[in-house]
Scaffold this active site. Structure first.
Site, short mmCIF file in Angstrom:
data_model
loop_
_atom_site.label_atom_id
_atom_site.label_comp_id
_atom_site.label_asym_id
_atom_site.label_seq_id
_atom_site.Cartn_x
_atom_site.Cartn_y
_atom_site.Cartn_z
N SER A 79 1.36 -1.14 -0.35
CA SER A 79 -0.17 -0.43 0.00
C SER A 79 0.90 1.47 0.10
O SER A 79 1.80 1.12 -0.19
CB SER A 79 -1.05 -0.49 1.07
OG SER A 79 -1.81 -0.96 1.27
N HIS A 80 0.66 2.13 0.26
CA HIS A 80 1.34 3.86 -0.25
C HIS A 80 1.37 3.77 1.09
O HIS A 80 1.51 3.69 2.03
CB HIS A 80 -0.04 4.91 0.19
CG HIS A 80 -0.77 5.39 0.90
ND1 HIS A 80 -2.39 4.79 0.12
CD2 HIS A 80 -1.26 5.07 1.68
CE1 HIS A 80 -2.98 4.82 1.42
NE2 HIS A 80 -2.23 4.66 2.47
#
Length: 287
Positions: free
Chosen positions: A199-200
């Site tokens: 994920s980010h």
């Protein structure tokens, strides 16, 4: 060739010792075997086998195969079907495979390989000797929203990028999201398996391993040499320490200390997990 299938004229390895190694030696013939030093080797008929004794048979086997039997690397250059933005900087020794897409303001370093159908969004920086397998997407937006006054979802801006340091390998059909305000970072030597979601704003440490079907939530930090087993899930903003291990299908809801091993859902220390399982078995046996 694998040890179980080894036939005359092949190179293989064994990490077995004692009686298990003796059984292997008894059934093999005409094979070059990389193995541990063990007293049973003294019983081997030297005319039947060639033995290469080493402290780490698997590592020696890997290096031997890489030196003598590895398939040729993909040719350097950009495949005719690939689409590369004019602003992207591609080293002349990098290999960009069929139907890849490399977006604006990207860079791909010396000796790196993008296999077919890899998509690299804008602002992704890939260093030297990185391997990205087919179907992987690097730099897409992460999942971040905020509800407005009407209860509707408004998207959080993803204006960061992705930085992949040297000697990283990324498996097929994996997703690595771009950062929101900073970057998502995969540090030197990290290995990411197939079908993984990063994920980010995740920071993956040097030589860390993330194995198939795992999900690493936003802003997670994975320490150097950490090991994330298949189908594990690490929740947002958690830290996994250096040399820590997250077990198969574990759900990490709190930080994991350096060198700690956690298991279960929710994940707990390995000793606690084993104790819980033992007590459950005792309860089941009483019933």
């Amino acid at each position: 060739m694998s040890l179980n299938d080894a036939t005359d004229g092949v190179l293989t390895f064994s990490r077995r010792e004692g009686e298990a190694l003796a059984r292997d030696l008894a059934r093999l013939s005409g094979v070059t075997l990389i193995c541990l030093d063990d007293p049973v080797l003294a019983t081997v008929d030297a005319s039947r086998l060639t033995l290469l004794v080493t402290d780490n048979p698997r590592l020696t086997f890997i290096r031997s195969v890489e030196k003598f039997f590895a398939p040729p690397a993909p040719p350097a250059g950009v495949h005719a079907t690939a689409v590369v933005d004019p602003s992207a900087r591609i080293d002349s020794t990098a290999s960009i495979g069929a139907f890849c897409v490399v977006g604006p303001d990207c860079s791909i370093g010396a000796g790196s390989v993008l296999y077919p159908h890899v998509t690299v969004y804008r602002g992704v920086h890939i260093a030297e000797r990185v391997v990205v397998h087919a179907g992987t997407v690097i730099g897409a937006d992460g999942f971040g929203y905020e509800r407005n006054e009407e209860g509707e979802l408004e998207k959080f801006p993803h204006i960061g990028g992705v930085v992949i340091e040297s000697d990283v390998e990324i498996g097929s059909n994996t997703s690595i999201d771009r950062g929101t305000l900073g970057d998502t970072i995969l540090r030197r030597g990290a290995k990411i398996d197939n079908q993984v979601h990063i994920s980010h704003n995740v920071d993956v440490g040097c030589s860390a391993v993330v194995i198939a079907q795992s999900m690493i939530g936003g802003s997670v930090v994975l320490g150097d040499h950490s090991w994330i087993a298949p189908s594990a899930c690490v929740m947002n903003q958690r830290r996994v320490g250096a040399h820590a291990t997250v077990g198969l299908q574990a759900l990490v809801v709190k930080d994991v200390a350096a060198e700690q091993t956690v298991m279960g859902s929710p994940a707990v220390d390995q000793r606690e997990f084993q104790s819980q399982r033992a007590r459950l078995r005792q309860l089941a046996e009483k019933d």
